[in-house]
Design an enzyme around this catalytic site. Sequence first.
Site, PDB file in Angstrom:
ATOM      1  N   CYS A 259      16.943  15.479  -5.380  1.00 14.62           N
ATOM      2  CA  CYS A 259      17.852  15.375  -4.595  1.00 14.62           C
ATOM      3  C   CYS A 259      19.295  15.741  -4.766  1.00 14.62           C
ATOM      4  CB  CYS A 259      17.681  13.662  -3.902  1.00 14.62           C
ATOM      5  SG  CYS A 259      18.230  12.730  -5.176  1.00 14.62           S
ATOM      6  N   ARG A 264      17.592   9.132  -5.046  1.00 15.53           N
ATOM      7  CA  ARG A 264      16.687   9.237  -4.057  1.00 15.53           C
ATOM      8  C   ARG A 264      15.310   9.782  -4.557  1.00 15.53           C
ATOM      9  NH1 ARG A 264      19.729  11.868   1.096  1.00 15.53           N
ATOM     10  NH2 ARG A 264      20.861  12.686  -0.962  1.00 15.53           N
TER      11      ARG A 264
END
Lengths: 309, 389
Positions: A259, A264
């Site tokens: 990411c 994330r």
Amino acid sequence: MTGIRGIKIFSAVASAMTLLAGQASASDALVDAKWLQDNLSNPKVRVFEVSVDTGVYERGHIPGAAHLDWHTDLVDPQKRDIASREAFEKVLRDAGVDKDTTIVLYGDNNNWFAAWGAWVFEVYGLGSQVRLLDGGRKLWEAQGLPLDTAVPDHADSTLTLAERDNSVRARFVDVVAVAEGKHDIKLVDIRSADEYEGKIFAPEGVKELSVRAGHIPGAVNVPWGRIVNEDGTFKSADEIRAIYAEKGVDGSTPVITYCRIGERSSHTWFALKKILGYDVRNYDGSWTEYGNAVGVPVNNIAGTIWTGK
Amino acid sequence: MSPIAARLLCLSVLVLVLAWSIWLAQDAGGRALSFSLVAGAAFGIVLQRGRFCFLCNLRDFVEERDASGVIAVLVALAAGIVLYQAVLGAWVPVPQPDRLPPNAHVGPVGPVLAAAAFTFGLGMAVSGSCLSAHLYRLGEGAFGSIAALLGAAAGFLIGFSTWNRLYTLTVFDDPPIWLPGIAGYAGATLAGLLVLGSIAWLVLRSARPAPKSEPHAASPYEAIFVRRWPPVVTGLLVAAIGAFAYLRVAPLGVTAELGSLVRTGGLSLGLVPETLVGLDTVRGCVSAVKAALLSPNGLFVAGMVLASFAAALAAGRFRPSWPGLSGLAARFAGGVLMGWGAMTGLGCTVGVLLSGIQAGAVSGWVFLVFCTLGAVLGLAARRRILRAG
């Protein structure tokens, strides 16, 4: 005396049975709020909150939960790296974590940082002991379940961590090799479509940006939020499998997730690795490393040019 | 307005605030908002009923030798230090200098803070009240306070434009000093109480006995709803609201929302620098760019003004008034000084002085000293100008 001892033995057996029963009902990688509530006083269960907003843990956490500070406990505060083995081992010893402890992680912000924590535990060989509280803090609060402000003080353990297991961690060179087509590995970019396509350099409100927009060539885009329900829990394994299969990620080849800073993507790593059982590595350098690197191939669909502003 | 109508309106306002707080508390995210609204309402009632205003309390003492207001402030600080211990001790069992308690207003200590506090003090003297008192006065119908708040907004704008230079000049290096981290909880508490006790002793020694202005003893109704609350009661209530607010949402402060509004508006007009360096890393009433319509601090201030309005109605103290042009100009000018001081010093008499000293922050004490200095000088200058005029 015998009476008290008898009660103690009985309660230990009872809690062990609850643990087994709970594990049987919950998925291997996830526990639900009900299971956690039943196991809060189980001595073989340690709960950690990994929240990033300051004061969230202190103002009230799941009773008995200890705090893992993402900025100091899970990363190396000097160089950009995950926590050193010595430092992480000390944190876990202080929390009384042992080889037979079931470790439950949860946090704010959709469990992103709790999932990062799960990945760090995996790197240090404790992955099989780790569970994520499905839905995280948000769901626990939404259900109005109790919170506590007391900080637990557990007896230290003598846990020894294994050396890092790099089979779940991708480094820059690995990713460049994939981008240059040298390996048959699927890259999954879990950022928003706008970031993936290169329309924007970083999400709104984020300061650290990369001087190039776009994505790593060959990566498919599956924003992390696609695999969670409205209440923050993961969708069913079948649904998650179908969402990725649609993008050509079916577990037949190894996968690398990334990411912007690698947190994330830990969430997606968790789903693919721990729920579906695929061979997945998380690239924690992510776009803030790759998008700033000199001379590596980039796919910028939108063609946005960096102008230094 | 007839007393009956005033009481009915008072009741309706309170019912409105309560209904709003119940509506806000429907989901997990709204609980903090709901609490902030109710805490703000409680704070507004206490400020209005106790006439808890830093400047008026100081002026009463400096000009009339009436110590009651200053005692209320000292009690609020002393009781706040004690009540904060319950929260701090639970959150940071072993205090260390480099581990600050979450969200506590432990601000950077240096010349910029001193200058900001001094300017803020000067501004309160010029405009006639500090910012929190202007807010509760607004509830009493003193519409001139709007000029002070507009001035404060302008002051915030100036503050944003000077922030980056001041930050790189010294603030980046100014340490946030937390007394319990150095002296332990017991040491810091004892030291704080000792200093406050000494100030109280000095104040009481030079105070005149209170004039016997009340011809008859107050009935319970009068004592609660009409007459000014005793200073010790007011101080204890301010301290309790501060500690509970810290436990549940954030330390007390009244400028964060104003700052956020100005920053967000200024950004869209190109009047505020895109980046305010280091502002996210310091502690206090920090003006964040607005992300949602309702924020805890915005609701706290709304609750404060509404409840002060209700309390003033019941007490028969709601008196709509507009000052003359010179009065408006003074309020505005003082507001500008206070706005700059509150932005640069990361809060006002509530956010830095009250919440800081209660949490054991040296920044709170520095603000107390320099703000008082500025206010005393400002009051003296004002007296001289009025006498000359």
